[in-house]
Design a protein around this motif. Structure first.
Motif, PDB file in Angstrom:
ATOM      1  N   ALA A  43       0.845  -1.199   0.000  1.00  0.00           N
ATOM      2  CA  ALA A  43       0.000   0.000   0.000  1.00  0.00           C
ATOM      3  C   ALA A  43       0.883   1.253   0.000  1.00  0.00           C
ATOM      4  O   ALA A  43       2.023   1.226   0.472  1.00  0.00           O
ATOM      5  CB  ALA A  43      -0.918  -0.017   1.216  1.00  0.00           C
ATOM      6  N   GLU A  44       0.360   2.337  -0.515  1.00  0.00           N
ATOM      7  CA  GLU A  44       1.133   3.578  -0.611  1.00  0.00           C
ATOM      8  C   GLU A  44       1.574   4.017   0.786  1.00  0.00           C
ATOM      9  O   GLU A  44       0.793   4.023   1.738  1.00  0.00           O
ATOM     10  CB  GLU A  44       0.272   4.665  -1.251  1.00  0.00           C
ATOM     11  N   GLY A  45       2.850   4.347   0.894  1.00  0.00           N
ATOM     12  CA  GLY A  45       3.396   4.796   2.161  1.00  0.00           C
ATOM     13  C   GLY A  45       3.705   3.682   3.135  1.00  0.00           C
ATOM     14  O   GLY A  45       4.018   3.939   4.307  1.00  0.00           O
ATOM     15  N   GLN A  46       3.617   2.441   2.651  1.00  0.00           N
ATOM     16  CA  GLN A  46       3.865   1.291   3.516  1.00  0.00           C
ATOM     17  C   GLN A  46       5.039   0.457   2.994  1.00  0.00           C
ATOM     18  O   GLN A  46       5.326   0.472   1.794  1.00  0.00           O
ATOM     19  CB  GLN A  46       2.623   0.390   3.577  1.00  0.00           C
ATOM     20  N   LEU A  47       5.705  -0.230   3.914  1.00  0.00           N
ATOM     21  CA  LEU A  47       6.697  -1.236   3.547  1.00  0.00           C
ATOM     22  C   LEU A  47       6.113  -2.590   3.948  1.00  0.00           C
ATOM     23  O   LEU A  47       5.551  -2.726   5.043  1.00  0.00           O
ATOM     24  CB  LEU A  47       8.012  -1.008   4.279  1.00  0.00           C
ATOM     25  N   ALA A  48       6.211  -3.571   3.047  1.00  0.00           N
ATOM     26  CA  ALA A  48       5.620  -4.876   3.331  1.00  0.00           C
ATOM     27  C   ALA A  48       6.632  -5.984   3.045  1.00  0.00           C
ATOM     28  O   ALA A  48       7.453  -5.880   2.123  1.00  0.00           O
ATOM     29  CB  ALA A  48       4.359  -5.080   2.500  1.00  0.00           C
ATOM     30  N   PHE A  49       6.547  -7.032   3.858  1.00  0.00           N
ATOM     31  CA  PHE A  49       7.456  -8.167   3.724  1.00  0.00           C
ATOM     32  C   PHE A  49       6.677  -9.463   3.924  1.00  0.00           C
ATOM     33  O   PHE A  49       5.762  -9.526   4.748  1.00  0.00           O
ATOM     34  CB  PHE A  49       8.572  -8.099   4.777  1.00  0.00           C
ATOM     35  N   ASP A  50       7.066 -10.493   3.143  1.00  0.00           N
ATOM     36  CA  ASP A  50       6.517 -11.831   3.341  1.00  0.00           C
ATOM     37  C   ASP A  50       7.503 -12.637   4.178  1.00  0.00           C
ATOM     38  O   ASP A  50       8.683 -12.751   3.823  1.00  0.00           O
ATOM     39  CB  ASP A  50       6.293 -12.541   1.999  1.00  0.00           C
ATOM     40  N   ALA A  51       7.012 -13.185   5.263  1.00  0.00           N
ATOM     41  CA  ALA A  51       7.833 -14.038   6.126  1.00  0.00           C
ATOM     42  C   ALA A  51       7.334 -15.470   5.997  1.00  0.00           C
ATOM     43  O   ALA A  51       6.207 -15.778   6.387  1.00  0.00           O
ATOM     44  CB  ALA A  51       7.752 -13.575   7.569  1.00  0.00           C
ATOM     45  N   THR A  52       8.164 -16.330   5.396  1.00  0.00           N
ATOM     46  CA  THR A  52       7.817 -17.739   5.245  1.00  0.00           C
ATOM     47  C   THR A  52       8.636 -18.540   6.249  1.00  0.00           C
ATOM     48  O   THR A  52       9.839 -18.321   6.402  1.00  0.00           O
ATOM     49  CB  THR A  52       8.117 -18.221   3.814  1.00  0.00           C
ATOM     50  N   PHE A  53       7.992 -19.462   6.938  1.00  0.00           N
ATOM     51  CA  PHE A  53       8.669 -20.179   8.011  1.00  0.00           C
ATOM     52  C   PHE A  53       7.979 -21.514   8.263  1.00  0.00           C
ATOM     53  O   PHE A  53       6.933 -21.816   7.672  1.00  0.00           O
ATOM     54  CB  PHE A  53       8.656 -19.345   9.293  1.00  0.00           C
ATOM     55  N   GLU A  54       8.605 -22.312   9.135  1.00  0.00           N
ATOM     56  CA  GLU A  54       8.016 -23.578   9.560  1.00  0.00           C
ATOM     57  C   GLU A  54       7.696 -23.511  11.041  1.00  0.00           C
ATOM     58  O   GLU A  54       8.336 -22.768  11.798  1.00  0.00           O
ATOM     59  CB  GLU A  54       8.972 -24.747   9.287  1.00  0.00           C
ATOM     60  N   VAL A  55       6.727 -24.297  11.448  1.00  0.00           N
ATOM     61  CA  VAL A  55       6.385 -24.398  12.863  1.00  0.00           C
ATOM     62  C   VAL A  55       6.768 -25.783  13.367  1.00  0.00           C
ATOM     63  O   VAL A  55       6.951 -26.714  12.584  1.00  0.00           O
ATOM     64  CB  VAL A  55       4.878 -24.154  13.099  1.00  0.00           C
ATOM     65  N   TYR A  56       6.912 -25.883  14.686  1.00  0.00           N
ATOM     66  CA  TYR A  56       7.214 -27.187  15.268  1.00  0.00           C
ATOM     67  C   TYR A  56       6.031 -28.130  15.083  1.00  0.00           C
ATOM     68  O   TYR A  56       4.872 -27.710  15.164  1.00  0.00           O
ATOM     69  CB  TYR A  56       7.536 -27.050  16.751  1.00  0.00           C
ATOM     70  N   PRO A  57       6.314 -29.391  14.841  1.00  0.00           N
ATOM     71  CA  PRO A  57       5.234 -30.343  14.576  1.00  0.00           C
ATOM     72  C   PRO A  57       4.577 -30.880  15.849  1.00  0.00           C
ATOM     73  O   PRO A  57       5.127 -30.757  16.947  1.00  0.00           O
ATOM     74  CB  PRO A  57       5.957 -31.476  13.847  1.00  0.00           C
ATOM     75  N   GLU A  58       3.433 -31.455  15.672  1.00  0.00           N
ATOM     76  CA  GLU A  58       2.836 -32.249  16.741  1.00  0.00           C
ATOM     77  C   GLU A  58       3.554 -33.606  16.746  1.00  0.00           C
ATOM     78  O   GLU A  58       3.795 -34.193  15.693  1.00  0.00           O
ATOM     79  CB  GLU A  58       1.346 -32.452  16.491  1.00  0.00           C
ATOM     80  N   VAL A  59       3.914 -34.083  17.922  1.00  0.00           N
ATOM     81  CA  VAL A  59       4.617 -35.357  18.039  1.00  0.00           C
ATOM     82  C   VAL A  59       3.676 -36.369  18.683  1.00  0.00           C
ATOM     83  O   VAL A  59       3.252 -36.194  19.837  1.00  0.00           O
ATOM     84  CB  VAL A  59       5.895 -35.219  18.879  1.00  0.00           C
ATOM     85  N   ALA A  60       3.349 -37.402  17.931  1.00  0.00           N
ATOM     86  CA  ALA A  60       2.474 -38.459  18.444  1.00  0.00           C
ATOM     87  C   ALA A  60       3.318 -39.693  18.749  1.00  0.00           C
ATOM     88  O   ALA A  60       3.879 -40.311  17.844  1.00  0.00           O
ATOM     89  CB  ALA A  60       1.392 -38.796  17.423  1.00  0.00           C
ATOM     90  N   ILE A  61       3.416 -40.041  20.010  1.00  0.00           N
ATOM     91  CA  ILE A  61       4.207 -41.204  20.423  1.00  0.00           C
ATOM     92  C   ILE A  61       3.261 -42.360  20.695  1.00  0.00           C
ATOM     93  O   ILE A  61       2.312 -42.239  21.461  1.00  0.00           O
ATOM     94  CB  ILE A  61       5.041 -40.881  21.673  1.00  0.00           C
ATOM     95  N   GLY A  62       3.526 -43.474  20.030  1.00  0.00           N
ATOM     96  CA  GLY A  62       2.662 -44.646  20.146  1.00  0.00           C
ATOM     97  C   GLY A  62       2.730 -45.317  21.505  1.00  0.00           C
ATOM     98  O   GLY A  62       3.351 -44.810  22.448  1.00  0.00           O
TER      99      GLY A  62
END
Length: 446
Positions: A99-118
């Motif tokens: 947008a006019e007068g704005q600075l914009a950035f895309d932040a791509t990342f990973e999140v920690y997974p759910e760990v299912a232990i049997g």
């Protein structure tokens, strides 16, 4: 300001963050004024340099710092607001449309997974055990004797005898001159004078040792020698050379007697042989206990990998691969190897890194769910156990407790042992006896 979190994959997410350009300019001007208080330039007193000159010299650097600070803060705020457990570092790139007068950035990342232990009670784990017998003590004593071997001229009478008939036999140390040629032409590395080696240790190719056996001092022998296809010398690998060797010196090996003097050389002050054997037994038992523990830990870790379900963040694998590559480089450099121009591609360590990261996530889940953290008492006990093999245990305690990083390494070790104990207590365990030699030849690593 940050947009809603976009889901790009099982673990991959994206957030767009933006803020007014005026905020950046205001902060840059503020920092430039601070910089101007101490800025120096020819012809000006410190702190009197014109702001335009300060901006020309420091403006780009300060603007980069401001952008990094604002983007980083905005990303962290967005992650906290959305309760995101970010794995590794985000990849942040400027957004083309803003947008006019704005600075914009895309932040791509990973999140920690759910760990299912049997179900750990259904897991089958085979552990090992090993004993130290009198035979292992005898073998160790033989090794210690060989480490203290000394040589005498064969055939000459001396304090320990003459060593028998003065002809080269296995176990003798021979000193030879040799020259090799391929198609009548000598080749680099194929000639030496006064070269010493012990027959039967396998340092030389079999044909070379066989030709040396039976020689007397001053005798020579010419023989063919075929280099293996995989020989380290590429110029001669797979080729047959003609060698001539001349025996210049012949010595027989005298092993020290197992007596009081021998015991004293091993640190038993009064030379008591029974005490010497007991000391050796204790050391072997400590080594066996360590090997058994490592093997059993590996078995538990293998079982956890099979029974746990999770996606492993690629970011964490890449980071650990880089870390392993650098650790390998440093280790080789410390060993005196020239690694300046040697490439260490991180992808070579990807499999090991993936296992390490996967196990780290599984262990973290188990520890958190079951309160398996290392206690101060356990950490102290572990350090005291390490200290037993040192002359001054107090120095070992000081070494670890004076450095938080070193103490953290012990805490991590105890934590792993807590996990191993917990899993073995729930799973179906069978124990297999393994031979001493088999155990000591293994190199288990989890």
């Amino acid at each position: 300001m940050a947009t809603a979190v976009e889901t790009l994959g099982k673990l991959e997410r994206r957030i767009t963050i933006s803020f007014p350009l005026t905020d950046v300019r205001t902060e840059v001007e503020k920092r430039l004024k601070v910089q101007a208080r101490t800025a120096k330039a020819p012809g000006f007193r410190p702190g009197k340099v014109p702001l335009k000159m300060v901006a020309a010299q420091y403006g780009y650097q300060i603007e980069s710092e401001v952008l990094n600070d604002k983007v980083g803060r905005a990303f962290n705020d967005a992650a906290n607001e959305n309760n995101l457990r970010v794995a590794g570092f985000p990849n942040i790139v400027p957004k083309e449309e803003a947008a006019e007068g704005q600075l914009a950035f895309d932040a791509t990342f990973e999140v920690y997974p759910e760990v299912a232990i049997g179900d750990l009670t259904a897991v089958e784990i085979e552990t090992v055990q090993a004993d130290v017998s009198e035979a292992e003590i005898d073998k160790t004593i033989d090794i210690l004797r060989k480490q203290r071997v000394h040589f005498h001229t064969k055939g000459e009478a001396g304090e320990h005898g003459d060593g028998g008939e003065p002809i080269a036999a296995n176990g003798d140390r021979v000193t030879v001159d040799f020259v090799g040629a391929i198609d009548g032409v000598e080749f680099p590395g194929g000639k030496a004078e006064g070269y010493a080696f012990v027959l039967g240790e396998g340092r030389m190719l079999p044909e070379f040792e066989a030709a040396t056996l039976g020689l007397k001092v001053g005798e020579s022998k010419t023989f063919p020698l075929s280099f293996p296809e995989d020989y380290h010398g590429k110029d001669v690998a797979g080729k047959t050379a003609s060698f001539t060797i001349t025996l210049q010196k012949l010595e027989w090996a005298h092993l020290p007697e197992v007596d009081a003097e021998f015991a004293k050389s091993l640190g038993v002050a009064d030379g008591d042989l029974a005490k010497m054997r007991e000391d050796i037994k204790v050391n072997l038992q400590r080594e066996v206990a360590g090997r058994v523990k490592a093997r059993n830990k590996e078995a538990v870790m293998d079982a956890l990998i099979k029974v746990a379900e999770l996606e492993v963040p690629k970011t964490l694998i890449a980071q650990d691969s880089e870390r392993l590559a650098e650790m390998t480089r440093q280790d080789m450099a410390q060993r005196g190897m020239n690694v300046k121009d040697v490439p260490f591609p991180a992808e070579l360590f990807a499999d090991k890194a993936e296992r390490r990261v996967r196990l780290g996530l599984i262990l973290s889940q188990l520890v958190g769910d079951n309160n398996l953290q290392a206690t101060p008492e356990q950490v102290k006990a572990q350090i005291e156990d390490f200290a037993q093999s040192y002359e001054d245990p107090r120095e070992v305690l000081k070494y670890y407790y004076s450095d938080r990083r070193r103490l953290g390494e012990i805490e991590a070790l105890v934590l792993e042992e807590n996990v191993v104990t917990y899993v073995l207590g729930l799973s179906k365990v069978t124990t297999k006896a393994v031979a001493f030699d088999e155990l000591m030849g293994s190199n288990a690593q989890a």
